[in-house]
Design an enzyme around this catalytic site. Structure first.
Site, short mmCIF file in Angstrom:
data_model
loop_
_atom_site.label_atom_id
_atom_site.label_comp_id
_atom_site.label_asym_id
_atom_site.label_seq_id
_atom_site.Cartn_x
_atom_site.Cartn_y
_atom_site.Cartn_z
CB SER A 283 -1.95 -3.27 1.04
OG SER A 283 -1.01 -4.00 1.79
CB ALA A 284 -1.43 -8.79 -0.85
CG HIS A 285 -0.32 -6.74 4.80
ND1 HIS A 285 -0.49 -6.37 6.11
CD2 HIS A 285 0.09 -5.62 4.16
CE1 HIS A 285 -0.19 -5.08 6.25
NE2 HIS A 285 0.17 -4.61 5.07
CB THR B 60 13.18 -8.92 -10.12
OG1 THR B 60 14.30 -8.64 -10.94
CG2 THR B 60 12.71 -10.35 -10.34
CB CYS C 212 5.05 3.91 19.36
SG CYS C 212 4.89 3.38 21.04
N GLY D 98 0.81 -1.21 0.00
CA GLY D 98 0.00 0.00 0.00
C GLY D 98 0.84 1.26 0.00
CB THR D 99 3.87 2.22 1.91
OG1 THR D 99 3.26 1.90 3.16
CG2 THR D 99 4.76 3.43 2.06
N1 PLP Z 1 -3.04 2.86 3.58
C1 PLP Z 1 -3.84 2.42 4.55
C2 PLP Z 1 -5.23 2.99 4.68
C3 PLP Z 1 -3.41 1.43 5.44
O1 PLP Z 1 -4.22 0.99 6.41
C4 PLP Z 1 -2.09 0.92 5.28
C5 PLP Z 1 -1.57 -0.09 6.24
O2 PLP Z 1 -1.88 -0.06 7.42
C6 PLP Z 1 -1.30 1.40 4.24
C7 PLP Z 1 -1.80 2.37 3.41
C8 PLP Z 1 0.09 0.87 4.01
O3 PLP Z 1 0.05 -0.39 3.42
P1 PLP Z 1 1.32 -1.36 3.47
O4 PLP Z 1 1.41 -1.87 4.86
O5 PLP Z 1 0.99 -2.45 2.49
O6 PLP Z 1 2.51 -0.57 3.04
#
Ligand code: PLP
Length: 403
Positions: free
Chosen positions: A199-201, A237, A325, A71-72
């Site tokens: 984001s897959a996780h 890759t 934190c 996601g980031t």
């Molecule tokens: N955006 C949102 C709304 C999220 O909740 C998160 C993860 O907590 C992210 C982005 C970041 O995703 P990733 O952990 O896959 O980098």
């Protein structure tokens, strides 16, 4: 001891079927997807199948899916990608004050490079103010980036309205759908969305892999340069095993969406009902109805969230608080501050996020434990009303408190 994981907004357990799908790509089909030989072709085929599975989950075309590390990276690629591509046209970006740091920090980085960023306020339930959005659009605005649902309080934004407004003004619209993908239906054939982060996780896939939907015709500047993977937009890759796992997770999410949705909302509503009715001075943060099916976010008067979290952990319950934190001190969440809570209220908040593995019994156990733990913590809390002590000491000589 019983263990209950109720922190599924942080991450989810990888589905056993996803694990099964990944293993062959670790053991046998380990080729580089760019290689011409049969090992490479096998990896490539696995990757392209995943592209299709993800596209199907969100009603997009496979060629509109780019693979990333999560996601980031998807947020960075979308926001910086548009900013750098369109900087000749304007340097103004609109976002909200409740975005995930992956968006906020990216915007702040662009601010230091000369872009102007508007951080829109939200109401007390976390909904972005559309009037304020309209007022802030200028000739210079090149991008609007507003999340689909909030990762802390679970509020779902009205992204179609925002997207339409963006398009009426010729502005690109990006949404961070990390918390909604796989949980609620997303139909990109109907939504005015140009870029969408996944984001897959967060939906039972592996960590460290994600995707960016980029609508055909939307141009971005790549931020990762190198060998020209992903049509030159994301070099490096590809994480084939992770991508295959994400594809399988997307396929499962699609087939289980209706069942998951009804089971999660049932458990969420039970949780909310029991907590609000059994714990005095407890409140729900976020929107009462426009909220993620798995999210229950509370605040409790007279309670310090970290103590609550530790007490729950002692009882085997894994949850999350309204604080983050930082290197030196515990900061109140920017989301809770944006919806108008004060620091004490923010620190007294608790996020419970359900997942596919949770059961009705888990919900009862969490509620029973929470009622007991909140009562015990309040007994020793200087923040909780102290009428009991006042009553006990009524009529006595004042205590010498300076000893
Ligand atoms: N955006 C949102 C709304 C999220 O909740 C998160 C993860 O907590 C992210 C982005 C970041 O995703 P990733 O952990 O896959 O980098």
């Amino acid at each position: 001891m019983r263990r209950v994981y109720i922190d599924n907004a942080a991450t989810t357990q990888v589905d056993p079927e996803v694990v099964k799908a990944i293993i062959p790509y670790m053991e046998d089909k380990y080729g580089n997807a760019s290689s011409i030989h049969s090992f490479g072709r096998e990896a490539y085929d696995g990757m392209e199948k995943a592209r299709k599975q993800i596209a199907e989950l969100i009603s997009a075309s496979p060629k509109e899916i780019l693979f990333t590390s999560g996601g980031t990276e998807s947020d960075n690629t979308a926001i910086k990608g548009v900013a750098y591509k369109r900087r000749g046209k304007g340097r103004h970006i609109i976002t909200s004050s409740v975005e995930h740091p992956a968006v906020l920090e990216t915007c702040q980085s662009l601010e230091s490079q000369g872009f102007k960023i508007t951080y829109l306020p939200v109401d007390k339930e976390g909904i972005v103010n559309i009037e304020s959005l309209k007022k802030n659009i200028t000739e210079e605005t090149i991008l609007i980036t507003i999340m689909h649902a909030n990762n802390e309080i679970g509020t779902i934004e009205t992204i179609q309205e925002i997207g339409q407004l963006a398009h009426d003004h010729g502005i690109i619209f990006h949404t961070d759908a990390v918390q909604t993908t796989g949980k609620i239906p997303i139909d990109l054939s109907k939504l005015d969305v140009d870029l969408l982060s996944i984001s897959a996780h967060k939906f039972y896939g592996p960590k460290g892999v994600g995707a960016l939907f980029k609508r055909e015709g939307t141009s971005i500047e790549p931020i990762m340069n190198g060998g020209g993977h992903e049509r030159g937009l994301r070099s490096g890759t590809e994480n084939v095993a992770g991508i295959v796992g994400m594809g399988k997770a997307a396929e499962l999410a699609r087939s289980r969406m209706t069942d998951d949705f009804s089971s999660l909302t049932g458990m969420r509503d039970r949780l909310i009902k029991r907590v609000l009715s059994e714990i005095e001075e407890s409140y729900l943060n976020g929107h009462p109805t426009k909220r993620l099916p798995n999210n229950a976010h509370f605040r409790f008067s007279g309670i310090e969230g970290e103590s609550l979290l530790l007490s729950l952990d002692e009882k085997g319950i894994a949850a999350s608080t309204g604080s983050a934190c930082s290197s030196k001190k515990l900061m109140p969440s920017h989301v809770l501050m944006a919806i108008g809570l004060d620091e004490v209220q923010a620190h007294g908040s608790l996020r419970l996020t359900l997942g596919r593995k949770n059961t009705r019994d888990d919900v009862e156990y969490v509620c029973d434990t929470l009622v007991e733990v909140v009562r015990r913590l309040r007994e020793i809390s200087p923040l909780w009303k102290r009428e009991d002590i006042a009553a006990a000491y009524a009529g006595r000589e004042p205590l010498h408190t300076h000893i």
